[in-house]
Design an enzyme around this catalytic site. Sequence first.
Site, mmCIF file in Angstrom:
data_model
loop_
_atom_site.group_PDB
_atom_site.id
_atom_site.type_symbol
_atom_site.label_atom_id
_atom_site.label_comp_id
_atom_site.label_asym_id
_atom_site.label_seq_id
_atom_site.Cartn_x
_atom_site.Cartn_y
_atom_site.Cartn_z
ATOM 1 N N CYS B 162 1.103 -1.004 -0.063
ATOM 2 C CA CYS B 162 0.080 -0.020 0.100
ATOM 3 C C CYS B 162 0.959 1.214 0.142
ATOM 4 C CB CYS B 162 -0.953 0.004 1.083
ATOM 5 S SG CYS B 162 -1.898 -1.727 0.884
ATOM 6 N N HIS B 292 -2.850 8.147 6.284
ATOM 7 C CA HIS B 292 -3.044 6.675 5.674
ATOM 8 C C HIS B 292 -4.369 6.216 6.098
ATOM 9 C CE1 HIS B 292 -2.125 3.075 3.797
ATOM 10 N NE2 HIS B 292 -1.984 2.264 4.884
ATOM 11 N N HIS B 326 -9.908 1.923 0.583
ATOM 12 C CA HIS B 326 -8.565 1.725 0.491
ATOM 13 C C HIS B 326 -8.039 1.234 -0.886
ATOM 14 C CE1 HIS B 326 -4.399 1.244 1.483
ATOM 15 N NE2 HIS B 326 -4.523 0.486 2.307
#
Lengths: 265, 397
Positions: B162, B292, B326
């Site tokens: 990620c 994040h 996400h």
Amino acid sequence: MSALTAFVDAIAVLGPGLDGWPAAEAVLARHAPYAPGPTLLPAPLALPAAERRRTGRVVKLAIAVGLEAANRAGLEVGGLVTVFSSSACDGDNCHEICQTLATAERELSPTRFHNSVHNAAAGYWSIATGAMAASTALCGYDASFAMGLLEALSQVAALQRPVLLIAADTPYPPPLSAKRPLSDAFGIALALAPSRGERSVARLAASLVEGVADRLADTALEPLRLGAPAGRALPLLELFARRQTGSVMLEYLGPLALCAEVNRC
Amino acid sequence: MTPLVLSHYTATTCVGRGLGPLESALRAGRGGLAPCAFETVDLDIHAGEIEGVDDERLPAALAAFDCRNNRLARLALRQDGFEDAVRAVVARVGRRRVGLFLGTSTSGILEAELAFRHRDPLTGALPAAFSYRSTQNTFSVAAFVRELLGLEGPAVVVSTACSSSAKVFGCAERMVAAGVIDAALVGGVDSLCLTTLYGFHSLQLTAPGPCRPFAVDRDGITIGEGAAFALLERPGPDASSACVALQGVGESNDAYHLSSPHPDGLGARIAMAAALSAAGVEPGQVDYLNLHGTATPSNDRAEARAVVALLGARVPCSSTKGATGHTLGAAGAVEAVISALALARGFMPGGINSRQLDPALGVHYLTATRNVAPARVLSNSFGFGGTNCSLLLGRLG
């Protein structure tokens, strides 16, 4: 383009019939005959036992060549910047996931899933070494080695500190192996430094130029170059082994090749 | 580092195609997450699926690249005149002087997942039509974009889960600084697949409803898909102070665990500090932080500790993953584009879905969009394998 430069302080190799750099160096310098054999992967003893059980072949391979190069270069692994390059990272793990997802239950193991990331080897390396410095994981299909080298050289230039390049590939099991045939596990590591040190073997300058990759003249070794993306580094390693000054063209993306110029230290 | 201007940028997520829908969704506090109806997935989760991805047709000459991930790349490249902007840069500096640096975590793995359902009953072989190299392999998306746009310079795919498409900004900056290239096309593309949907579910990291970052009742991530791209160039003589620029990149590793963050966010803190240091910016000069903020209990806790330790408790921050989901390997680029939009259009996006913030996290989390123009924005992207990357973007000058 302008060339990117660094000093090569150590080289490490594990491949079919090439068990460590001293053995590979002798074969590539034609001081010893090439004896084909499977790639021998040592257990990653640097990892805690719980983590060691979870690691696949590519992680063992990457940690083994990385430590071999870092130790020979006399580098403290805990502070090292690393660049990992691989065409597929853990192919065995990918196979298991695809198999599981093709069943009705799709009961994926959490460990399988977290091992599926392309940076799994980089992640386990940092756990094994405690290295908190920047670490990256790249893919360039058959050009993975040259892309990793270019990235590592750009980091040496930007950071002015040693960078460890680790290129590692392992084959997929069937049926993916028919779509992506690789011969056997192949790993290479280069310890690169911004300035010449006591252990520097050569100065390396790399630039992208129009052209095609060089082949190995030795027909027994050329299949190793083609057998895994990390094997594409072999023409460069041959120059190191023969302690020669010269240049080689490494596989990149058409119409370019990576021209690597080597000057003995 | 010498700043690089983001001369053009675009993003496509479940909130819409291109910058217009993205800005209006962020300003209005509107999200795109819905109960997961992707493929044959049978999980009690939401997802951020982009409508119409599979209607996208690749040029006939590039048919071998056809897969959801590359369709999404093409769909996103067509927005905001981005392809034309790339062609203009190529015409100006030359096709070998434009680097291509893309991030993805799962590439076209969906094609392999589907192929494994159709193995030959006798031999076990995969269908002849399945092309590993141009779909499943992690480099596929860069090979596709390179051919689509006629680029002939350096190219690479960064795949660090990620943080992938945040780290590509660092690759581009180093290559420009070294004189290898004059401009860079950076970005991230990640599309829905069974590996991530079932995988995060197996780790018990998925929320049943839309994710609630930094909320007291946060219960996991919502997986989305997305593609975002930016053109990076050295500031030209005509660059105005309104231009958005990449000013700092910071990277680190947790050296802790493959799928859990360092509990105190130590790696995250190192990455943020490195981005500020590269930009020559003090912690107090950050006006907005795009977190994040995945909405798992442990990720948000670790990130909050890192933020409070480095930036203090006052800097306005939010996670935009409540709106976009996400987007994994695309998240770094998607959120860099959101940060650029915040700088260029003068707002700080509020995080949605989080009704009751977790007081234990101790950060200044925005739950409504503020019409205040930030001058410097920090964007965080962390991932499995302990990988961390922070980007500092600001207005030039």
